[in-house]
Design a protein around this motif. Sequence first.
Motif, PDB file in Angstrom:
ATOM      1  N   SER A  93       0.854  -1.998   9.792  1.00 52.40           N
ATOM      2  CA  SER A  93       1.042  -1.092   8.671  1.00 52.40           C
ATOM      3  C   SER A  93      -0.144  -1.145   7.708  1.00 52.40           C
ATOM      4  O   SER A  93      -0.636  -0.116   7.230  1.00 52.40           O
ATOM      5  CB  SER A  93       2.334  -1.446   7.931  1.00 52.40           C
ATOM      6  OG  SER A  93       2.535  -0.606   6.822  1.00 52.40           O
ATOM      7  N   GLY A  94      -0.630  -2.353   7.444  1.00 44.03           N
ATOM      8  CA  GLY A  94      -1.792  -2.492   6.567  1.00 44.03           C
ATOM      9  C   GLY A  94      -3.055  -1.926   7.190  1.00 44.03           C
ATOM     10  O   GLY A  94      -3.885  -1.338   6.493  1.00 44.03           O
ATOM     11  N   TYR A  95      -3.190  -2.061   8.520  1.00 46.33           N
ATOM     12  CA  TYR A  95      -4.379  -1.554   9.188  1.00 46.33           C
ATOM     13  C   TYR A  95      -4.457  -0.032   9.119  1.00 46.33           C
ATOM     14  O   TYR A  95      -5.534   0.529   8.876  1.00 46.33           O
ATOM     15  CB  TYR A  95      -4.389  -2.007  10.647  1.00 46.33           C
ATOM     16  CG  TYR A  95      -4.746  -3.464  10.843  1.00 46.33           C
ATOM     17  CD1 TYR A  95      -5.327  -4.203   9.824  1.00 46.33           C
ATOM     18  CD2 TYR A  95      -4.505  -4.103  12.059  1.00 46.33           C
ATOM     19  CE1 TYR A  95      -5.645  -5.539  10.008  1.00 46.33           C
ATOM     20  CE2 TYR A  95      -4.825  -5.434  12.245  1.00 46.33           C
ATOM     21  CZ  TYR A  95      -5.397  -6.145  11.217  1.00 46.33           C
ATOM     22  OH  TYR A  95      -5.718  -7.466  11.394  1.00 46.33           O
ATOM     23  N   VAL A  96      -3.333   0.656   9.367  1.00 50.92           N
ATOM     24  CA  VAL A  96      -3.378   2.115   9.337  1.00 50.92           C
ATOM     25  C   VAL A  96      -3.643   2.612   7.917  1.00 50.92           C
ATOM     26  O   VAL A  96      -4.286   3.652   7.712  1.00 50.92           O
ATOM     27  CB  VAL A  96      -2.096   2.740   9.911  1.00 50.92           C
ATOM     28  CG1 VAL A  96      -1.952   2.426  11.395  1.00 50.92           C
ATOM     29  CG2 VAL A  96      -0.861   2.284   9.159  1.00 50.92           C
ATOM     30  N   ARG A  97      -3.136   1.897   6.922  1.00 49.28           N
ATOM     31  CA  ARG A  97      -3.411   2.290   5.537  1.00 49.28           C
ATOM     32  C   ARG A  97      -4.899   2.122   5.211  1.00 49.28           C
ATOM     33  O   ARG A  97      -5.541   3.037   4.670  1.00 49.28           O
ATOM     34  CB  ARG A  97      -2.572   1.450   4.572  1.00 49.28           C
ATOM     35  CG  ARG A  97      -2.800   1.805   3.101  1.00 49.28           C
ATOM     36  CD  ARG A  97      -2.006   0.906   2.171  1.00 49.28           C
ATOM     37  NE  ARG A  97      -2.231   1.283   0.781  1.00 49.28           N
ATOM     38  CZ  ARG A  97      -1.504   2.166   0.117  1.00 49.28           C
ATOM     39  NH1 ARG A  97      -0.489   2.777   0.731  1.00 49.28           N
ATOM     40  NH2 ARG A  97      -1.776   2.463  -1.136  1.00 49.28           N
ATOM     41  N   LYS A  98      -5.465   0.946   5.560  1.00 53.79           N
ATOM     42  CA  LYS A  98      -6.876   0.709   5.278  1.00 53.79           C
ATOM     43  C   LYS A  98      -7.766   1.662   6.065  1.00 53.79           C
ATOM     44  O   LYS A  98      -8.760   2.182   5.531  1.00 53.79           O
ATOM     45  CB  LYS A  98      -7.232  -0.739   5.633  1.00 53.79           C
ATOM     46  CG  LYS A  98      -6.622  -1.778   4.705  1.00 53.79           C
ATOM     47  CD  LYS A  98      -7.015  -3.185   5.150  1.00 53.79           C
ATOM     48  CE  LYS A  98      -6.391  -4.232   4.243  1.00 53.79           C
ATOM     49  NZ  LYS A  98      -6.746  -5.608   4.680  1.00 53.79           N
ATOM     50  N   ALA A  99      -7.411   1.900   7.317  1.00 50.62           N
ATOM     51  CA  ALA A  99      -8.227   2.791   8.148  1.00 50.62           C
ATOM     52  C   ALA A  99      -8.248   4.197   7.565  1.00 50.62           C
ATOM     53  O   ALA A  99      -9.301   4.851   7.517  1.00 50.62           O
ATOM     54  CB  ALA A  99      -7.685   2.816   9.575  1.00 50.62           C
ATOM     55  N   GLY A 100      -7.093   4.684   7.119  1.00 50.72           N
ATOM     56  CA  GLY A 100      -7.044   6.021   6.539  1.00 50.72           C
ATOM     57  C   GLY A 100      -7.854   6.134   5.269  1.00 50.72           C
ATOM     58  O   GLY A 100      -8.559   7.124   5.042  1.00 50.72           O
ATOM     59  N   LEU A 101      -7.769   5.116   4.412  1.00 53.84           N
ATOM     60  CA  LEU A 101      -8.539   5.132   3.172  1.00 53.84           C
ATOM     61  C   LEU A 101     -10.043   5.072   3.458  1.00 53.84           C
ATOM     62  O   LEU A 101     -10.834   5.799   2.840  1.00 53.84           O
ATOM     63  CB  LEU A 101      -8.133   3.951   2.286  1.00 53.84           C
ATOM     64  CG  LEU A 101      -6.744   4.039   1.647  1.00 53.84           C
ATOM     65  CD1 LEU A 101      -6.399   2.738   0.931  1.00 53.84           C
ATOM     66  CD2 LEU A 101      -6.675   5.210   0.667  1.00 53.84           C
ATOM     67  N   LEU A 102     -10.442   4.227   4.396  1.00 50.40           N
ATOM     68  CA  LEU A 102     -11.856   4.129   4.736  1.00 50.40           C
ATOM     69  C   LEU A 102     -12.368   5.428   5.356  1.00 50.40           C
ATOM     70  O   LEU A 102     -13.496   5.861   5.073  1.00 50.40           O
ATOM     71  CB  LEU A 102     -12.076   2.963   5.709  1.00 50.40           C
ATOM     72  CG  LEU A 102     -11.953   1.571   5.094  1.00 50.40           C
ATOM     73  CD1 LEU A 102     -11.830   0.510   6.182  1.00 50.40           C
ATOM     74  CD2 LEU A 102     -13.155   1.272   4.194  1.00 50.40           C
TER      75      LEU A 102
END
Length: 217
Positions: free
Chosen positions: A162-171
Amino acid sequence: MTTNSWLAAIVTLGMVAAYEGWLAAVQRRAPGRLAHTTHASLREDWFAAISAQPGSEILAVQTLRNSLMSATMTASTAVLGLMGALSLTAPALHATLGEGATGTAAWPHFTPRLAMELVLLCLLFASLVASVMAVRYYHHAGFIGGMPVGAPQRQRWAAAGSGYVRKAGLLYSWGLRQLILLVPVVTFVLHPLAGVAGALAVVIALTQFDRYRIENE
C-alpha cells in the motif's frame, strides 16, 4: 538588454515558485482539495480492495505493469531531454567556466540564458530521478500484488504494498510536473518575454490540474 532579461528570468521563475509555495501551504491546511493527495489515497484504497479479493492477482499485476510502463516512458523522455540539453549547454558552460586565453580560470559571467539553461538541466534531472524511483516502487508493488491473496506472505507485505503504490504515484506525478515546468524555461530560452507568458500559462493550467473536483458537483 541584459537587465531586462534578468528581470524577465526573475519574474518567470518567481511566478512558478510563488505558485508552488501556495500549493505547499494548501497541502498542509487542506490536503483533500488537491488532486495528487486525493489520488494517492485512491491508490491505497485500490490496493487494499484488490488485496481483499481472491483471484485478483493477475488484475493487480496488469494494472501495476501499466503504471510502471507509464513511469518508464516519463523517465525515458527525461533522460533524452537531459542528454540533448547537456549537449547544447556544455559549450556555453565551458566558455563561461573554462580557462581564459592566458590559461588561467576565467571569471564566471552568467547570462540569463545560461542561468535558465541550468534550471532546465535541474528540472530534467529531477524528473528523471522521480520517474526512476516511481518505476522502482511500482516494480516492488508488482511482486506483492502478484502474491496469492490468502498467503501469509501477502498479509505480511500488504502494508508495504500500500505504501509503495502511494509513493510510486506521487513520484510519477512529480516527474510529470517537472516536465510541465519546462515550458516557461524553454520559452524563455527562445525569448525572455515568452518565458513570462509561458509561466503564466503553466500556472493557470496547473491550478486546474491540481484542484480535486468531482465532475457532477
